[in-house]
Enzyme design. Sequence first.
Site, mmCIF file in Angstrom:
data_model
loop_
_atom_site.group_PDB
_atom_site.id
_atom_site.type_symbol
_atom_site.label_atom_id
_atom_site.label_comp_id
_atom_site.label_asym_id
_atom_site.label_seq_id
_atom_site.Cartn_x
_atom_site.Cartn_y
_atom_site.Cartn_z
ATOM 1 N N ASP A 155 0.173 -5.333 9.617
ATOM 2 C CA ASP A 155 -0.891 -4.362 9.354
ATOM 3 C C ASP A 155 -2.150 -5.141 8.990
ATOM 4 O O ASP A 155 -2.192 -5.801 7.948
ATOM 5 C CB ASP A 155 -0.448 -3.458 8.189
ATOM 6 N N ALA A 188 -5.867 -4.443 8.315
ATOM 7 C CA ALA A 188 -6.887 -3.406 8.119
ATOM 8 C C ALA A 188 -8.188 -3.979 7.568
ATOM 9 O O ALA A 188 -9.167 -3.257 7.413
ATOM 10 C CB ALA A 188 -6.352 -2.328 7.170
ATOM 11 N N LYS A 206 -12.702 -0.411 7.884
ATOM 12 C CA LYS A 206 -13.402 -1.245 6.894
ATOM 13 C C LYS A 206 -14.372 -2.206 7.565
ATOM 14 O O LYS A 206 -15.499 -2.348 7.133
ATOM 15 C CB LYS A 206 -12.399 -2.055 6.065
ATOM 16 N N TRP A 239 0.877 -1.180 0.000
ATOM 17 C CA TRP A 239 0.000 0.000 0.000
ATOM 18 C C TRP A 239 0.913 1.229 0.000
ATOM 19 O O TRP A 239 1.762 1.353 0.884
ATOM 20 C CB TRP A 239 -0.853 -0.057 1.270
HETATM 21 C C1 LIG Z 1 -3.224 -1.833 3.937
HETATM 22 C C2 LIG Z 1 -3.888 -0.777 4.742
HETATM 23 N N1 LIG Z 1 -3.439 -0.523 5.964
HETATM 24 C C3 LIG Z 1 -3.987 0.412 6.737
HETATM 25 C C4 LIG Z 1 -5.022 1.178 6.294
HETATM 26 C C5 LIG Z 1 -5.522 2.224 7.246
HETATM 27 O O1 LIG Z 1 -6.779 2.616 7.210
HETATM 28 P P1 LIG Z 1 -7.405 3.681 8.196
HETATM 29 O O2 LIG Z 1 -6.349 4.632 8.633
HETATM 30 O O3 LIG Z 1 -8.462 4.325 7.392
HETATM 31 O O4 LIG Z 1 -7.953 2.906 9.337
HETATM 32 C C6 LIG Z 1 -5.539 0.982 4.995
HETATM 33 C C7 LIG Z 1 -6.605 1.808 4.435
HETATM 34 O O5 LIG Z 1 -6.900 1.840 3.288
HETATM 35 C C8 LIG Z 1 -4.952 -0.029 4.209
HETATM 36 O O6 LIG Z 1 -5.373 -0.295 2.981
#
Ligand SMILES: Cc1ncc(COP(=O)(O)O)c(C=O)c1O
Length: 400
Positions: free
Chosen positions: A211, A213, A246, A130
Site C-alpha cells: 500500500d 499512499a 496525498k 492503518w
Molecule cells: C495507509 C493508507 N493507505 C491508503 C489510504 C487511501 O487513501 P485514499 O483512498 O484517500 O486514496 C490512506 C489514506 O489515508 C492511508 O493512510
Amino acid sequence: MLDKLTQLPEDSILGLAAACRVDPNPHKVDLTVGIYMSEAGICPVFDAVRLAQQALIEEETTKAYMPPAGDATFNTGMQRLVMGGDSPALAAGRVSSIQTPGGCGAIRIGAEVIHAAAPDARVWVSDPTWPVHIPLLGSVGLSFETYRYYDPAEHGVNFEGMVADLQQARRGDVVLLHGCCHNPCGADLSLEQWGTIADMAERQGFLPFVDIAYQGLGDGLETDAAGVRLLAERLPELIIAASCSKNMGLYRERTGAAIFVCASADNARALVSQAQVAARRIYSMPPAHGALLAGRILSDEALTANWEDELQAMCRRINGLRTSLMSKLQQHSDRDFSFIEREKGMFSFLGLTPAQALALREQHSVYMLDSSRINVAGVNGANIDYLAEAVGKVLRGEAA
Ligand SMILES: Cc1ncc(COP(=O)(O)O)c(C=O)c1O
C-alpha cells in the site's frame, strides 16, 4: 425492517476532526486526519492540478462512462510513477493496472483479486496498521494475522520481531506492507530490510501487497518507491495499491490505482479482467475527474515538473517541521523526541498515553488520536509553540 438498525459510533479519526471543528478555542490545533496542511493551515490545490483542470474544462466533450479499467493515460502514468520508467517488469509487459476510487478502492480491488485466487488466504498486517485496512480487506472475507512492526519503547521498527513473525507466512498468504511513510507510526523499512522481505517472499512463497499512499512525501518520489521497486525486480508477483490523494492533493476526487505485477504478460491481462469484474460488483466504473487530471499531469512534461516541484516543497516542509517539532518538544520536556526527525511522512506517535492525549484535547484543545498519532503537516509556525508547551505541561502533569 430498517428500525432494527441502531446508531453506530463515529469513525474514530473523523469523529475527532469533527469535534475539533466545533471547538471554540482560538488556539485549537488539529493533528487528526492525514491530509497535508500548508503553513497557512489549509489543504491546498496543487498548481499543476489547477492548470490541468482548466485545460480539461475547455476540452471535455462528454460525461459518458469511463472504461471499466479507467483512463489509459492515467494507468500508464501511474505504473511508471510507482514502478519507475526503467522497470524490467514494465518492459516485459508483466504489469497491468486499473484505475480505482482512491487508494481505498485499490486496496479493496486488490483484496477481491486475492480472494478470487485464494479464498483462504491469510493477510499479515503490521502491528499497528492503518485501521481502515481491516474493513477494506476483511469485508471481502479474508482473514488476518499480525506481525510485530513498531517498537514503542525504541520508537522504531522492530525488524527482528517482524522477521520472526513473518517466518510463519506461507505460500498462499499475503503480507501487507506500507510502501513508505508508515501510517500510523512513520517508521519505515531500510532498503536492506526490504531486501530481507524479498528473500523471505522468494523462499516462503507469500505474496506481498504494498500500500503506497504517500509516495513523494517521505524522501521524494524515487526514494519512497525504492522498496516496492526492489520487490518488483526480485519477485514474480506483487500487488500494489497506489493513491493520488496525498501526493497530488486529489483527496475528494477519489483517484487511485490497483497495480498487478504478474509472472507473465498473459497473466497481467487476466488480472485486469478479474479486477474489472470485481469493480463491476461494487461500483462498476471509476470516477473520471481526478484520473483525467492526474493522467494529464503525468503525461505532460511541463505539468509533471510543476507538480514535482510543489510536491518536493511539501516534502521539505514536512521534514523541516519534524526537526522544529523535535527541538521545541525537547525545550518543553526532558524527553528524547529525536525519533520524530528520523521518521517519515505525515505521521508519528508522540509516545503519550491515551490519558495524556485526552488531557491535551480537554485542557488545551490539541487534537490527536488516542494513540498519540499526530499529523505532522498540521503543525505550523503559528501553533508549534502552543503545541509544544501544552505537551510539556501534560507530560509534567500540570493543569492547563
Ligand atoms: C495507509 C493508507 N493507505 C491508503 C489510504 C487511501 O487513501 P485514499 O483512498 O484517500 O486514496 C490512506 C489514506 O489515508 C492511508 O493512510
